[in-house]
Design a protein around this motif. Structure first.
Motif, short mmCIF file in Angstrom:
data_model
loop_
_atom_site.label_atom_id
_atom_site.label_comp_id
_atom_site.label_asym_id
_atom_site.label_seq_id
_atom_site.Cartn_x
_atom_site.Cartn_y
_atom_site.Cartn_z
N SER A 1 0.82 -1.22 0.00
CA SER A 1 0.00 0.00 0.00
C SER A 1 0.85 1.26 0.00
CB SER A 1 -0.92 0.00 1.22
OG SER A 1 -0.19 0.13 2.42
N LEU A 2 2.15 1.13 0.33
CA LEU A 2 3.04 2.29 0.36
C LEU A 2 3.52 2.69 -1.04
CD1 LEU A 2 5.19 1.31 3.49
CD2 LEU A 2 3.24 2.91 3.38
N LEU A 3 3.33 1.83 -2.01
CA LEU A 3 3.80 2.13 -3.37
C LEU A 3 2.77 2.99 -4.08
CD1 LEU A 3 5.16 -1.44 -4.27
CD2 LEU A 3 6.45 0.54 -3.42
N GLN A 4 2.75 4.26 -3.71
CA GLN A 4 1.70 5.18 -4.16
C GLN A 4 2.18 6.24 -5.14
OE1 GLN A 4 -0.23 6.92 -0.75
NE2 GLN A 4 -0.68 4.94 0.21
N HIS A 5 3.49 6.33 -5.36
CA HIS A 5 3.98 7.37 -6.27
C HIS A 5 3.50 7.09 -7.69
CE1 HIS A 5 6.85 9.93 -8.47
NE2 HIS A 5 6.97 10.60 -7.33
N GLU A 6 3.29 8.16 -8.43
CA GLU A 6 2.79 8.02 -9.80
C GLU A 6 3.69 7.11 -10.64
OE1 GLU A 6 1.75 10.81 -13.71
OE2 GLU A 6 2.45 11.72 -11.84
N THR A 7 5.01 7.24 -10.49
CA THR A 7 5.92 6.40 -11.27
C THR A 7 5.83 4.94 -10.84
OG1 THR A 7 7.76 6.83 -9.74
CG2 THR A 7 7.53 8.30 -11.66
N GLU A 8 5.45 4.70 -9.60
CA GLU A 8 5.31 3.33 -9.14
C GLU A 8 4.07 2.68 -9.74
OE1 GLU A 8 7.66 3.62 -4.90
OE2 GLU A 8 5.57 4.29 -4.99
N ALA A 9 2.99 3.44 -9.83
CA ALA A 9 1.78 2.91 -10.46
C ALA A 9 2.04 2.56 -11.92
CB ALA A 9 0.65 3.92 -10.35
N THR A 10 2.79 3.43 -12.61
CA THR A 10 3.11 3.18 -14.01
C THR A 10 4.00 1.95 -14.15
OG1 THR A 10 2.95 5.54 -14.55
CG2 THR A 10 4.20 4.15 -16.07
N LEU A 11 5.02 1.85 -13.31
CA LEU A 11 5.94 0.73 -13.37
C LEU A 11 5.22 -0.58 -13.07
CD1 LEU A 11 8.80 -0.29 -13.77
CD2 LEU A 11 9.32 0.34 -11.40
N LEU A 12 4.36 -0.59 -12.08
CA LEU A 12 3.62 -1.80 -11.74
C LEU A 12 2.70 -2.23 -12.88
CD1 LEU A 12 2.79 -0.94 -8.03
CD2 LEU A 12 3.99 -3.01 -8.79
N ALA A 13 2.04 -1.27 -13.51
CA ALA A 13 1.16 -1.62 -14.62
C ALA A 13 1.95 -2.23 -15.78
CB ALA A 13 0.41 -0.38 -15.10
N THR A 14 3.14 -1.71 -16.03
CA THR A 14 3.97 -2.26 -17.11
C THR A 14 4.43 -3.66 -16.76
OG1 THR A 14 4.71 -0.03 -17.68
CG2 THR A 14 5.99 -1.85 -18.56
N LEU A 15 4.84 -3.88 -15.52
CA LEU A 15 5.24 -5.22 -15.08
C LEU A 15 4.08 -6.20 -15.25
CD1 LEU A 15 7.20 -4.35 -11.81
CD2 LEU A 15 8.17 -5.13 -13.99
N PHE B 1 11.29 2.27 -15.56
CA PHE B 1 12.16 2.05 -14.41
C PHE B 1 13.10 3.23 -14.18
CE2 PHE B 1 16.38 0.80 -12.88
CZ PHE B 1 16.04 0.40 -11.59
N HIS B 2 13.72 3.72 -15.25
CA HIS B 2 14.64 4.85 -15.10
C HIS B 2 13.91 6.07 -14.52
CE1 HIS B 2 17.98 2.79 -16.85
NE2 HIS B 2 17.47 2.73 -18.07
N LYS B 3 12.68 6.31 -14.94
CA LYS B 3 11.91 7.43 -14.39
C LYS B 3 11.61 7.21 -12.91
CE LYS B 3 9.74 8.48 -18.85
NZ LYS B 3 8.50 8.41 -19.66
N TRP B 4 11.26 5.99 -12.56
CA TRP B 4 11.01 5.67 -11.15
C TRP B 4 12.28 5.83 -10.32
CZ3 TRP B 4 12.98 1.23 -8.48
CH2 TRP B 4 12.46 1.08 -7.18
N TYR B 5 13.39 5.38 -10.87
CA TYR B 5 14.67 5.48 -10.17
C TYR B 5 15.01 6.94 -9.87
CZ TYR B 5 19.75 5.15 -9.45
OH TYR B 5 21.02 5.25 -8.94
#
Length: 549
Positions: A454-468, A498-502
């Motif tokens: 539930s802590l993975l709330q950043h916009e880049t995390e949502a995008t990365l998770l959807a891609t995975l 990933f690079h954007k999330w990093y």
């Protein structure tokens, strides 16, 4: 929640709606799928199932979509369901449900992305199939890369695949091959239509080293010896080059064996029993025009010699006899004329040419650059490309374009270690995930100490998770459509996400004084999930996933 779990929930909602009186035919679970919307503003996942079923249900698509939306909205892990356009369902997961995917990916490891889309399919996949009269050249390179990648994709999607190389080791070209080696060893002109080049020089020197008496033997005996030994040496070199290119075959099938064991004559007899063989002008013909070929084909010439086409028929029947319902032929750009005749062979053999045989044609490639400008002669050998550019850049660059697209690649660009080079960009993303994990471990950030999705709330995390989450669909679709380039393009998108999330989210604490929390640990899970998918995707393309760069 994984895309598969969400599809299960949608199927359950359809089943419940039907039980409550909605007059629709609930599709099999395998036909219920979700896809990523083009825009993140439209949610995490989307489905058009209401559009597909509305007519049968006797109601407008949006009305059916609204009923399904109400049911899906009550599913644990689903934050919101919106009805869009003519009846699309856009689904947004809550952070905890979306983030749970990171744990699922890590726990599945190398299995993540595999699927059962093609379970039950038994496939013979034939590609490269080079004449053993010289080294593999640039014309073989594309199908070597794509064929092996397709083998991996089909297997990952549940198919039982046999990768096969057809060795064209029969016919007059082999006689000319042996005679060319002898002529080169003796310093005389090679026969008309023979072979010359540095590989023939090498074979002649090796033959002389092994058999110093080669120069004294009668011409016919010397040529026969050179044909046999030269074939063994050249085939071994082809096999080694393919291994260096990370291409593996389960079967090396000899055309000569078909002739030596009477399989060619047997094939003609079997096709005659099917009623498709006729005699004319002293020759034996196969009536392929009945099945769409542009002309009937000669099987046995008037002089009694079988044609190459007769061997093609025997080879097809061999595949059928060995228990391969699906036969995939991957042929070069100069083989367009083979499509009709191969399908006609299948029909004459009693098979369905639309189901039992598939012929893929690859277009030509050209690789330019300084090294190519300095080469001597006209041949561009695969071994030279590997020495100059390397296996990974060549394989990845060929895999990232559709097979029917002509390619003109710049070898010098492929060698560059920069983000403009797609293979470097993807491999660097993998190496970066490995570096993040190493440094996080040194700082005491460990996955086993906690995970709160539930802590993975950043916009880049949502995008990365959807891609995975989209990886299994990409693998399945690439296998079904015979398009490995879909995996390469997906990996580039994943590397970008990933690079954007990093750049936005830290896995490690900023300082030694900062407390390590579940946020750090949960992001490590996400980092490691990305590493796993990058590695899995690169493996499907036969490309390495380096841990350091």
């Amino acid at each position: 929640m994984t895309p598969e779990q969400l599809a299960d929930a949608i199927h359950a909602a359809l089943t419940a709606a039907a039980a409550d009186g909605v007059a629709m035919q609930v599709p099999d679970r395998g036909r219920v799928r979700v896809e990523r919307p083009r825009s993140r503003e439209h949610g995490d996942w989307s489905t058009n199932v209401a559009l597909q079923l509305a007519k049968g249900a006797g109601m407008p698509p949006r009305q059916l979509a609204q009923q399904l939306a109400e049911r899906l909205g009550a599913v644990p892990g689903v934050a919101r369901v919106d009805v869009a356009g003519p009846g699309f369902l856009n689904i947004t997961l809550d952070a905890a449900s979306a983030g749970e995917l990171a744990r699922s990916v890590v726990e599945q490891g190398e299995r993540y992305g595999t699927n059962d889309t093609l379970a039950g399919h038994v496939v013979n996949l034939e590609f490269v199939s080079a004449n053993p009269t010289g080294p593999l050249h640039i014309g073989h390179t594309r199908w070597a890369a794509l064929g092996d990648a397709l083998n991996r994709l089909l297997t990952a999607s549940g198919a039982d695949v046999t990768a096969e190389h057809y060795i064209n080791d029969a016919g007059s070209q082999m006689d000319k091959f042996g005679a060319s080696i002898v002529a080169t060893a003796r310093g005389t002109a090679v026969p008309e239509g023979g072979y010359s080049g540095p590989w023939i020089d090498d074979l002649a020197r090796q033959m002389l080293a092994e058999r110093p008496d080669l120069l004294e033997l009668p011409e016919a005996q010397a040529s026969a010896l050179a044909r046999t030994r030269g074939y063994e040496l050249q085939l071994a070199q082809i096999q080694q080059t393919l291994e260096d290119f990370n291409v593996h075959f389960d079967v090396w099938f000899s055309e000569k064996w078909l002739h030596d064991t009477g399989k060619v004559e047997e094939a003609v007899a079997r096709l005659r029993e099917q009623g498709h063989v006729f005699d004319q002008d002293g020759a034996v013909w196969l009536r392929t025009t009945e099945f769409g070929d542009d002309k009937d084909r000669v099987l046995i010439r008037a002089n009694g010699e079988p044609t190459y086409f007769a061997a093609d028929c025997a080879y097809y029947l061999s595949k059928k006899d060995r228990g391969f319902p699906q036969k995939v032929y991957m042929l070069g750009a100069d083989h367009h004329g083979y499509v009709g005749r191969l399908k006609a062979i299948a029909a004459c053999a009693g098979d369905d040419p639309e189901a039992n045989i598939e012929v893929l044609i690859g277009q030509l490639i050209n690789i330019s650059g300084e090294r190519m400008g300095k080469r001597r002669g006209n041949a561009v050998f695969l071994s030279d490309l590997l020495e100059w550019i390397g296996t990974d850049p060549v394989r990845y660059s060929l895999a990232r374009f559709p097979a029917d697209t002509p390619l003109d690649l710049d070898g010098e660009e492929l060698r560059k270690r920069s983000n403009d080079n797609p293979v470097y960009y993807v491999q660097y993303a993998h190496a970066r995930t490995c570096n993040v994990a190493r440094l996080a471990g040194e700082d005491g950030v460990l996955r086993e100490d906690g995970f709160d999705p539930s802590l993975l709330q950043h916009e880049t995390e949502a995008t990365l998770l959807a891609t995975l989450g989209d990886f299994p669909r990409v693998v399945s679709q690439a296998a079904q459509l015979r398009e490995p380039h879909r995996v390469a393009r997906y990996l580039e998108e994943l590397a970008s996400d990933f690079h954007k999330w990093y750049d936005e989210c830290r896995v490690r604490p900023l300082s030694a004084d900062e407390e390590i929390t579940d946020l750090h640990r949960s992001r490590l899970w996400l980092n490691d999930a990305t590493r796993q998918v990058l590695a899995n995707g690169l493996t499907l393309l036969g490309v390495s996933a380096p841990e350091r760069m």
